[in-house]
Design a protein around this motif. Structure first.
Motif, mmCIF file in Angstrom:
data_model
loop_
_atom_site.group_PDB
_atom_site.id
_atom_site.type_symbol
_atom_site.label_atom_id
_atom_site.label_comp_id
_atom_site.label_asym_id
_atom_site.label_seq_id
_atom_site.Cartn_x
_atom_site.Cartn_y
_atom_site.Cartn_z
ATOM 1 N N SER A 193 29.382 16.878 20.508
ATOM 2 C CA SER A 193 29.389 15.433 20.180
ATOM 3 C C SER A 193 29.787 15.123 18.747
ATOM 4 C CB SER A 193 28.017 14.799 20.475
ATOM 5 O OG SER A 193 27.707 14.923 21.846
ATOM 6 N N ARG A 194 30.568 15.981 18.115
ATOM 7 C CA ARG A 194 31.072 15.664 16.778
ATOM 8 C C ARG A 194 32.322 14.805 16.872
ATOM 9 N NH1 ARG A 194 31.048 21.398 13.497
ATOM 10 N NH2 ARG A 194 28.955 21.262 12.601
ATOM 11 N N SER A 195 32.516 13.973 15.883
ATOM 12 C CA SER A 195 33.748 13.199 15.776
ATOM 13 C C SER A 195 34.454 13.562 14.469
ATOM 14 C CB SER A 195 33.453 11.696 15.796
ATOM 15 O OG SER A 195 32.784 11.307 14.607
ATOM 16 N N MET A 196 35.661 13.024 14.288
ATOM 17 C CA MET A 196 36.439 13.333 13.089
ATOM 18 C C MET A 196 35.736 12.870 11.820
ATOM 19 S SD MET A 196 39.260 14.937 12.407
ATOM 20 C CE MET A 196 40.272 14.857 13.900
ATOM 21 N N TRP A 197 34.898 11.841 11.930
ATOM 22 C CA TRP A 197 34.223 11.339 10.739
ATOM 23 C C TRP A 197 33.214 12.349 10.187
ATOM 24 C CZ3 TRP A 197 35.948 7.423 8.057
ATOM 25 C CH2 TRP A 197 36.780 6.495 8.701
ATOM 26 N N ALA A 198 32.794 13.321 11.006
ATOM 27 C CA ALA A 198 31.874 14.351 10.506
ATOM 28 C C ALA A 198 32.601 15.432 9.734
ATOM 29 C CB ALA A 198 31.116 14.977 11.686
ATOM 30 N N GLY A 199 33.925 15.482 9.811
ATOM 31 C CA GLY A 199 34.695 16.568 9.228
ATOM 32 C C GLY A 199 34.538 16.701 7.729
ATOM 33 N N PRO B 39 38.065 7.621 18.663
ATOM 34 C CA PRO B 39 39.316 7.365 17.949
ATOM 35 C C PRO B 39 39.309 7.985 16.553
ATOM 36 C CG PRO B 39 38.504 5.366 19.003
ATOM 37 C CD PRO B 39 37.404 6.386 19.111
ATOM 38 N N VAL B 40 40.496 8.209 16.031
ATOM 39 C CA VAL B 40 40.687 8.822 14.712
ATOM 40 C C VAL B 40 41.557 7.890 13.881
ATOM 41 C CG1 VAL B 40 41.761 10.756 13.496
ATOM 42 C CG2 VAL B 40 40.459 11.171 15.598
ATOM 43 N N ASP B 41 41.227 7.748 12.604
ATOM 44 C CA ASP B 41 42.115 6.968 11.738
ATOM 45 C C ASP B 41 42.476 7.782 10.501
ATOM 46 O OD1 ASP B 41 40.075 6.745 9.837
ATOM 47 O OD2 ASP B 41 39.465 4.771 10.536
ATOM 48 N N SER B 42 43.418 7.268 9.748
ATOM 49 C CA SER B 42 43.965 8.020 8.613
ATOM 50 C C SER B 42 42.936 8.227 7.504
ATOM 51 C CB SER B 42 45.187 7.287 8.050
ATOM 52 O OG SER B 42 44.850 5.963 7.674
ATOM 53 N N ASP B 43 41.960 7.326 7.372
ATOM 54 C CA ASP B 43 40.953 7.496 6.321
ATOM 55 C C ASP B 43 40.126 8.759 6.551
ATOM 56 O OD1 ASP B 43 41.786 5.209 5.081
ATOM 57 O OD2 ASP B 43 40.256 3.925 5.987
ATOM 58 N N ALA B 44 39.692 8.980 7.803
ATOM 59 C CA ALA B 44 38.917 10.180 8.105
ATOM 60 C C ALA B 44 39.750 11.433 7.868
ATOM 61 C CB ALA B 44 38.423 10.129 9.552
ATOM 62 N N LEU B 45 41.012 11.387 8.274
ATOM 63 C CA LEU B 45 41.887 12.543 8.072
ATOM 64 C C LEU B 45 42.168 12.778 6.590
ATOM 65 C CD1 LEU B 45 44.407 11.935 10.986
ATOM 66 C CD2 LEU B 45 42.637 13.686 10.871
ATOM 67 N N GLN B 46 42.355 11.709 5.839
ATOM 68 C CA GLN B 46 42.623 11.854 4.413
ATOM 69 C C GLN B 46 41.427 12.473 3.704
ATOM 70 O OE1 GLN B 46 45.674 10.980 2.957
ATOM 71 N NE2 GLN B 46 44.848 12.146 1.214
ATOM 72 N N GLY B 47 40.215 12.079 4.108
ATOM 73 C CA GLY B 47 39.022 12.663 3.507
ATOM 74 C C GLY B 47 38.951 14.159 3.738
ATOM 75 N N ILE B 48 39.290 14.605 4.929
ATOM 76 C CA ILE B 48 39.309 16.035 5.222
ATOM 77 C C ILE B 48 40.405 16.722 4.415
ATOM 78 C CG2 ILE B 48 39.787 17.723 7.047
ATOM 79 C CD1 ILE B 48 38.456 15.774 9.015
ATOM 80 N N TYR B 49 41.574 16.104 4.375
ATOM 81 C CA TYR B 49 42.723 16.679 3.661
ATOM 82 C C TYR B 49 42.409 16.870 2.179
ATOM 83 C CZ TYR B 49 47.548 17.011 1.928
ATOM 84 O OH TYR B 49 48.714 17.410 1.320
ATOM 85 N N ASP B 50 41.804 15.867 1.566
ATOM 86 C CA ASP B 50 41.480 15.957 0.138
ATOM 87 C C ASP B 50 40.478 17.080 -0.136
ATOM 88 O OD1 ASP B 50 43.173 13.856 -0.350
ATOM 89 O OD2 ASP B 50 41.579 12.342 -0.348
#
Length: 650
Positions: free
Chosen positions: A500-506, A532-543
């Motif tokens: 039950s994890r989502s991208m926001w936990a990344g 759903p996934v958005d660019s903010d969650a992905l950017q946080g992981i990327y950084d």
């Protein structure tokens, strides 16, 4: 033998509308009727109105209510078809096997004790979970009605103590409002699936439709007309307003049934459907109205008379037919061919049940039907054969039901594969760490570099394989189910996966691993399944991963409407950010969806290997691309040095 019950004009037509809403909603999900479950609420209002009207009619005629006779009539109406549906469906499910048997004992017990809704609540089942093939899930509403049939005749005399019809209707309306408010309160507390299911299944929180029908029966007592005693008149004020209001209310019910996302607006959407149904009943049963007779046009009346059997059969049939023909059941994506086949089979079976079982028992009673069967056993050979066949089939399905309950698995296939992945992960964590490295600070395997040829020119590098001790994997239950495959493909890989994890936990997970000094050269993130996934969650992981590491984003595969958007977002992010690559799990597993668990999401052993291969190929492709880039640079340098080298002296 029982006398036929009087009829209200229009109720069969409304029953037909109700069952069509539910059947289309279940058999053709995503079509026009995305909130077709409100057909159940139409049934509830009809039941509350009709049962109360029948009891009031009996009380007015005899001065009392014969509880035993009332319950016997309800039993003759409900039990024969219910018993056949439960036993036949369970027996067929036993032949198919798998997840469809999960919780079957609880479902059968709920069916025979009229408590399916409460049994489902206690087991944590969900009406709105589209991936669990719960065979008898539709019986929850029948349980609510059966509980009403048991309790309401006992409570009605208390209402009759009130001196006026309007007071009785007002009290019923207050109770309906209280049920509605309690449902809204439960949903508002958490708005989670468990809260929605509790509010949807609960007798207390879904009684507002029944109570609205009760209030309507009190309000209209003595003002309605039985279809056998009043014929419609042409022209006049009464037929005009009943036609306009009645037609508008029926259209309104259909519009409500077509609303997208109606489940997310419970109890508002069912409450609106219930109110519109009450208006339609009032218009249809008004003395002198032709609207009710128009509703009872022959095709609708035929469906309405068989609506009970249609409702009972349609859900088990679509579940079993999907499992038998496609190997899985996903409510949100029932194939059109399966839906059409289930619709045809439902009509045929329910028509046969109505003619050969339901009507004979209603007409003759249980004892009369038993005597008729006994007489057939002592009649002509052909009639005797039919009776023996009936008894034999009954014995077979009872045996099949017992076998199905006994064979039910303790957990679903999806839970089983996730637990297997967790065991593989626990075993790897418990294994001793080889000397020369640790899980937190792995020893990096050098990347192969180009060697030199006879003339000093660089040679193309050999294929690169990245070792598992250079890979960190962060994921959800799909990655957890694939843990065994990842550990086999990438020995030493670091896996941090939970359900039950989502991208926001990344971002928080990457931060924790980084603080522990455990973040490795390649960071694989598979968190796209649960929302759903958005660019903010992905950017946080990327950084947080940083520019000196490679981020590998795993695409998602699941029967969920947000999955295409998730994969599009992942792909676009990788294309616009250096050091980010895609591991296309969705593309890899789509041709092999049969190796997934029954929910169509979680991979078993074979699927786990496909998942691991997908991740491994993505990681190795990056390493090989970089080795090839270094080779090209060295080749250019060598060629440049050869071109501008000074000529040898003579």
């Amino acid at each position: 033998m029982t006398s036929p019950s009087p009829r209200f004009a229009g109720l069969d037509g409304l029953r037909a509308l109700a069952v069509l809403l539910v059947v289309v909603y279940h058999l053709f999900p995503g079509w026009l009727l995305q909130s077709g479950f409100v057909g159940v609420d139409v049934f509830f209002v009809i039941s509350g109105f009709l049962i109360t009207s029948l009891l009031l009619r009996e009380h007015d005629r005899t001065g009392r209510i014969a509880l035993g006779a009332f319950w016997a009539r309800r039993a003759r109406r409900l039990l024969p078809a219910l018993a056949v549906v439960v036993t036949v469906s369970a027996s067929v499910a036993w032949l198919i096997g798998g997840d469809v048997l999960l919780g079957l004992g609880r479902q059968v017990l709920g069916a025979i004790t009229f408590s399916s809704n409460w049994a489902s609540i206690s087991a944590g089942a969900s009406y709105f979970a589209g991936t669990q093939p719960e065979l008898l899930r539709n019986l929850w509403s029948l349980a609510v009605e059966e509980q009403f049939y048991v309790l309401w005749p006992l409570l009605l005399p208390v209402f009759l103590l009130l001196p006026r019809r309007g007071m009785r209707a007002a009290v019923a309306m207050v109770l309906a409002a209280a049920s509605l408010a309690w449902a809204a309160q439960l949903v508002g507390i958490g708005a989670a699936s468990v809260d929605l299911t509790r509010a949807y299944y609960g007798t207390d929180t879904h009684a507002f439709g029944l109570l609205l029908g009760v209030a309507l029966a009190f309000a209209l007592a003595g003002r309605t007309a039985w279809s056998a005693s009043a014929r419609p008149s042409i022209g006049g004020v009464v037929p005009a307003w009943t036609a306009v209001i009645g037609t508008a209310s029926v259209i309104g019910i259909i519009i409500v049934g077509a609303l997208p996302g109606g489940a997310e607006r419970y109890p508002l959407v069912p409450a609106i459907a219930s109110a519109l149904t009450a208006v339609a009943i009032a218009a249809a049963t008004h003395a002198g109205s032709w609207f009710g007779h128009a509703l009872d046009v022959a095709p609708l009346r035929w469906i309405g008379e068989r609506s009970y059997g249609i409702y009972l059969w349609h859900w088990p049939i679509v579940v079993l037919l999907a499992l038998a023909t496609t190997g899985g059941f996903l409510e949100e994506s029932v194939p059109v061919s399966v839906g059409l086949g289930a619709a045809a089979l439902t009509l045929g079976v329910s028509a046969a049940s109505y003619r050969l079982l339901e009507q004979p028992v209603r007409r003759l009673g249980f004892r009369g039907a038993g005597r008729a069967l006994w007489a057939r056993l002592h009649s002509t050979p052909s009639r005797r054969f039919g009776a023996i066949a009936t008894v034999g089939v009954g014995a077979l399905v009872l045996g099949g039901t017992t076998a199905a309950v006994a064979a039910a698995p303790p957990v679903s296939s999806s839970q089983a594969v996730v637990e297997a992945g967790q065991r593989a992960l626990d075993a790897a964590s418990a294994a001793p760490t080889p000397s020369g490295g640790s899980a937190a600070s792995p020893t990096a395997t050098p990347i192969a570099t180009a060697t030199q040829g006879p003339d000093g020119e660089p040679l193309p590098p050999a294929p690169v394989t990245v070792s598992g001790d250079r890979v960190t994997a962060v994921g959800d239950s799909v990655m957890l189910a694939s843990a065994g495959g990842l550990l086999d493909e990438l020995p030493g890989v670091q896996i941090d996966a939970e359900v039950s994890r989502s991208m926001w936990a990344g971002s928080k997970i990457i931060d924790r691993l980084s603080d522990q000094g455990a973040l490795r050269d390649y960071v694989v993130v598979g968190l796209g399944t649960n929302g759903p996934v958005d660019s903010d969650a992905l950017q946080g992981i990327y950084d947080r991963v940083g520019r000196d590491r490679t981020l590998v984003l795993v695409t998602a595969f699941a029967p969920r409407d947000w999955i295409p958007g998730v994969n599009a977002e992942l792909t676009a992010f990788a294309a616009s950010h250096p050091g980010v690559v895609i591991a296309d799990w969705s593309g890899a597993i789509a041709p092999h969806a049969d190796v997934l668990a029954g929910d169509g999401i979680h991979p078993g052993e074979t699927g786990g290997r496909i998942y691991a291969d997908t991740v491994t190929h993505a990681v190795d492709a990056v390493a090989n691309q970089r080795a090839q880039t270094r080779y090209q640079v060295q080749l250019i340098r060598w060629a440049t040095s050869r071109t501008f080298a000074p000529a040898p002296s003579s």
